[in-house]
Scaffold this active site. Structure first.
Site, PDB file in Angstrom:
ATOM      1  N   GLU A   1     -19.259  19.535 -37.330  1.00  0.00           N
ATOM      2  CA  GLU A   1     -18.734  18.330 -36.677  1.00  0.00           C
ATOM      3  C   GLU A   1     -17.211  18.348 -36.569  1.00  0.00           C
ATOM      4  O   GLU A   1     -16.582  17.299 -36.395  1.00  0.00           O
ATOM      5  CB  GLU A   1     -19.191  17.093 -37.439  1.00  0.00           C
ATOM      6  CG  GLU A   1     -20.691  16.894 -37.449  1.00  0.00           C
ATOM      7  CD  GLU A   1     -21.110  15.661 -38.227  1.00  0.00           C
ATOM      8  OE1 GLU A   1     -20.963  14.544 -37.684  1.00  0.00           O
ATOM      9  OE2 GLU A   1     -21.576  15.809 -39.361  1.00  0.00           O
TER      10      GLU A   1
ATOM     11  N   SER B   1     -24.421  13.681 -36.579  1.00  0.00           N
ATOM     12  CA  SER B   1     -24.191  13.692 -35.130  1.00  0.00           C
ATOM     13  C   SER B   1     -25.358  14.289 -34.353  1.00  0.00           C
ATOM     14  O   SER B   1     -25.176  14.876 -33.293  1.00  0.00           O
ATOM     15  CB  SER B   1     -22.894  14.449 -34.791  1.00  0.00           C
ATOM     16  OG  SER B   1     -21.784  13.813 -35.353  1.00  0.00           O
TER      17      SER B   1
ATOM     18  N   TYR C   1     -20.584  11.262 -27.951  1.00  0.00           N
ATOM     19  CA  TYR C   1     -19.159  11.575 -27.975  1.00  0.00           C
ATOM     20  C   TYR C   1     -18.533  11.950 -26.629  1.00  0.00           C
ATOM     21  O   TYR C   1     -17.321  11.983 -26.508  1.00  0.00           O
ATOM     22  CB  TYR C   1     -18.903  12.726 -28.957  1.00  0.00           C
ATOM     23  CG  TYR C   1     -19.359  12.416 -30.353  1.00  0.00           C
ATOM     24  CD1 TYR C   1     -18.733  11.431 -31.108  1.00  0.00           C
ATOM     25  CD2 TYR C   1     -20.422  13.090 -30.922  1.00  0.00           C
ATOM     26  CE1 TYR C   1     -19.154  11.132 -32.398  1.00  0.00           C
ATOM     27  CE2 TYR C   1     -20.851  12.806 -32.218  1.00  0.00           C
ATOM     28  CZ  TYR C   1     -20.209  11.833 -32.944  1.00  0.00           C
ATOM     29  OH  TYR C   1     -20.622  11.536 -34.200  1.00  0.00           O
TER      30      TYR C   1
ATOM     31  N   ARG D   1     -21.667   3.409 -42.658  1.00  0.00           N
ATOM     32  CA  ARG D   1     -22.430   2.889 -41.518  1.00  0.00           C
ATOM     33  C   ARG D   1     -23.889   3.287 -41.703  1.00  0.00           C
ATOM     34  O   ARG D   1     -24.184   4.453 -41.957  1.00  0.00           O
ATOM     35  CB  ARG D   1     -21.891   3.460 -40.205  1.00  0.00           C
ATOM     36  CG  ARG D   1     -22.320   2.673 -38.967  1.00  0.00           C
ATOM     37  CD  ARG D   1     -22.050   3.448 -37.686  1.00  0.00           C
ATOM     38  NE  ARG D   1     -23.031   4.507 -37.505  1.00  0.00           N
ATOM     39  CZ  ARG D   1     -22.733   5.806 -37.403  1.00  0.00           C
ATOM     40  NH1 ARG D   1     -21.482   6.207 -37.471  1.00  0.00           N
ATOM     41  NH2 ARG D   1     -23.687   6.699 -37.236  1.00  0.00           N
TER      42      ARG D   1
ATOM     43  N   ASP E   1     -27.696   3.570 -40.178  1.00  0.00           N
ATOM     44  CA  ASP E   1     -28.462   3.648 -38.933  1.00  0.00           C
ATOM     45  C   ASP E   1     -29.881   3.125 -39.169  1.00  0.00           C
ATOM     46  O   ASP E   1     -30.527   3.477 -40.168  1.00  0.00           O
ATOM     47  CB  ASP E   1     -28.510   5.092 -38.432  1.00  0.00           C
ATOM     48  CG  ASP E   1     -27.131   5.608 -38.033  1.00  0.00           C
ATOM     49  OD1 ASP E   1     -26.258   4.771 -37.730  1.00  0.00           O
ATOM     50  OD2 ASP E   1     -26.926   6.833 -38.025  1.00  0.00           O
TER      51      ASP E   1
ATOM     52  N   GLU F   1     -30.558   6.549 -42.144  1.00  0.00           N
ATOM     53  CA  GLU F   1     -29.598   7.296 -42.952  1.00  0.00           C
ATOM     54  C   GLU F   1     -28.325   6.479 -43.154  1.00  0.00           C
ATOM     55  O   GLU F   1     -28.109   5.462 -42.505  1.00  0.00           O
ATOM     56  CB  GLU F   1     -29.267   8.640 -42.305  1.00  0.00           C
ATOM     57  CG  GLU F   1     -28.643   8.542 -40.931  1.00  0.00           C
ATOM     58  CD  GLU F   1     -28.458   9.911 -40.280  1.00  0.00           C
ATOM     59  OE1 GLU F   1     -27.307  10.367 -40.242  1.00  0.00           O
ATOM     60  OE2 GLU F   1     -29.458  10.504 -39.829  1.00  0.00           O
TER      61      GLU F   1
ATOM     62  N   ASN G   1     -24.135   6.877 -43.331  1.00  0.00           N
ATOM     63  CA  ASN G   1     -22.973   7.710 -43.003  1.00  0.00           C
ATOM     64  C   ASN G   1     -21.773   7.196 -43.794  1.00  0.00           C
ATOM     65  O   ASN G   1     -21.328   6.068 -43.590  1.00  0.00           O
ATOM     66  CB  ASN G   1     -22.669   7.636 -41.504  1.00  0.00           C
ATOM     67  CG  ASN G   1     -23.864   8.042 -40.655  1.00  0.00           C
ATOM     68  OD1 ASN G   1     -24.075   9.197 -40.393  1.00  0.00           O
ATOM     69  ND2 ASN G   1     -24.674   7.060 -40.249  1.00  0.00           N
TER      70      ASN G   1
ATOM     71  N   GLY H   1     -17.529   7.980 -37.729  1.00  0.00           N
ATOM     72  CA  GLY H   1     -16.605   8.406 -36.688  1.00  0.00           C
ATOM     73  C   GLY H   1     -15.588   7.334 -36.347  1.00  0.00           C
ATOM     74  O   GLY H   1     -15.853   6.139 -36.457  1.00  0.00           O
TER      75      GLY H   1
END
Length: 311
Positions: A17, A145, A215, A254, A256, A269, A271, A275
């Site tokens: 990433e 990602s 992205y 964060r 999901d 999951e 994070n 990002g």
């Protein structure tokens, strides 16, 4: 704003990433500079740990994603150097980076997460199909990602999914595929003071929120706050705060989530170094809560700390 001293923005790194991290770090650096912060970019993929120690940073913003940046490795180095850093500590970072371990903890806490199967061979993925049914998701458990991720709709796609995911690691995660609405929830703070920001709904072309739609392209639609009832919003946010605390996260993360047709949320999951690019979601949610991108960056740097010996 208190005097933050010399602030390092760790970005780049050596994970798959890296390209996203370069964007995140540049954005954070420019935001901090715009607020008068003495910020400095530091690419951990090109510069040594000795160089990091020599910089004498008073604190750092971790804008690294993936392995060696988001998985507890960099956090451990910063603990040894005594440099306060943003986000969760070593343990929470390493747990969240391992999607299999995260699931074990979520299940232990009775939090809803899709059923899963650990696969090490193509034969194992066929066993996973028998247990989970189709469609199912196959992904490397230590990547982010959507790298290496494949949705398997029919048995004939299992071989392709195995070949794709095994290029990243040998142990794979096969997961029950939840069909429904895709949500993400930023959480900030620590322990009893942890709180969720507004929920974002992600509406990607053909329901495919892959690397390109995350992205690069501009075709994905984001609803923030998501159009949910107050009761369902509160329920999802509470689940996310519980998941955040279950792994011992702090600072920010964060989570999901998938919301199925019965309005049942499923945690996918966590994070721990989200990002911060122009397409990123935590800044979007923070903005809906009245906080600008630059103010978010400053706030996170202000919360930077070491976790082993508090500093």
């Amino acid at each position: 704003m208190k005097n933050l001293g010399k602030v390092g923005v760790l970005y780049g790194g050596i994970s798959a990433e890296r390209s996203v991290s370069l964007q995140s770090g540049q954005g954070v650096y420019e935001a901090l500079k715009s607020k008068g912060v003495d910020a400095h970019l530091f690419d951990t993929g090109e510069r040594s740990l000795a160089d990091l120690a020599e910089q004498k940073f008073d604190r750092v913003f971790i804008a690294l994603h993936g392995r060696f940046g988001e998985d507890g490795c960099t956090q451990g180095v910063l603990e040894l150097l005594g440099i306060p850093y943003t986000g969760p500590g070593v343990m929470a970072s390493s747990i969240a980076m391992d999607k299999i371990m995260t699931k074990r903890i979520l299940l232990e806490k009775n939090l809803p997460t899709p059923r899963y199967y650990v696969a090490r061979s193509e034969e194992d993925l066929h066993m996973a199909e028998e247990q989970l049914g189709l469609p199912m998701i196959v992904k490397p458990p230590h990547e982010g990602s959507t790298l290496g991720l494949k949705k398997v709709n029919v048995s004939q796609e299992i071989s392709e999914a195995f070949e794709l995911s095994k290029t990243y690691e040998s142990e794979l995660l096969a997961e029950q595929c939840i069909i429904g609405r895709e949500l993400t929830v930023p959480v900030m703070g620590k322990g009893s003071d942890a709180y969720a920001l507004p929920i974002i709904e992600i509406i990607a072309p053909d329901g495919n929120y892959d690397f390109n739609n995350k992205y690069i392209a501009n075709d994905t639609v984001y609803e923030c706050p998501a159009k949910l009832s107050p009761e369902l919003t509160a329920k999802i946010q509470e689940y996310c705060v519980q998941a955040y605390n279950a792994i011992g996260a702090e600072g920010w993360s964060r989570i999901d989530v998938m919301l199925d047709k019965n309005n049942q949320p499923w945690i996918l999951e966590i994070n721990t170094s989200p990002g911060m690019t122009s397409h990123s979601l935590v800044p979007m949610s923070a903005k809906a809560n009245g906080m600008s991108y630059a103010d978010l960056c400053v706030y996170l740097v202000e919360t930077a700390s070491t976790k082993v010996f508090k500093k």
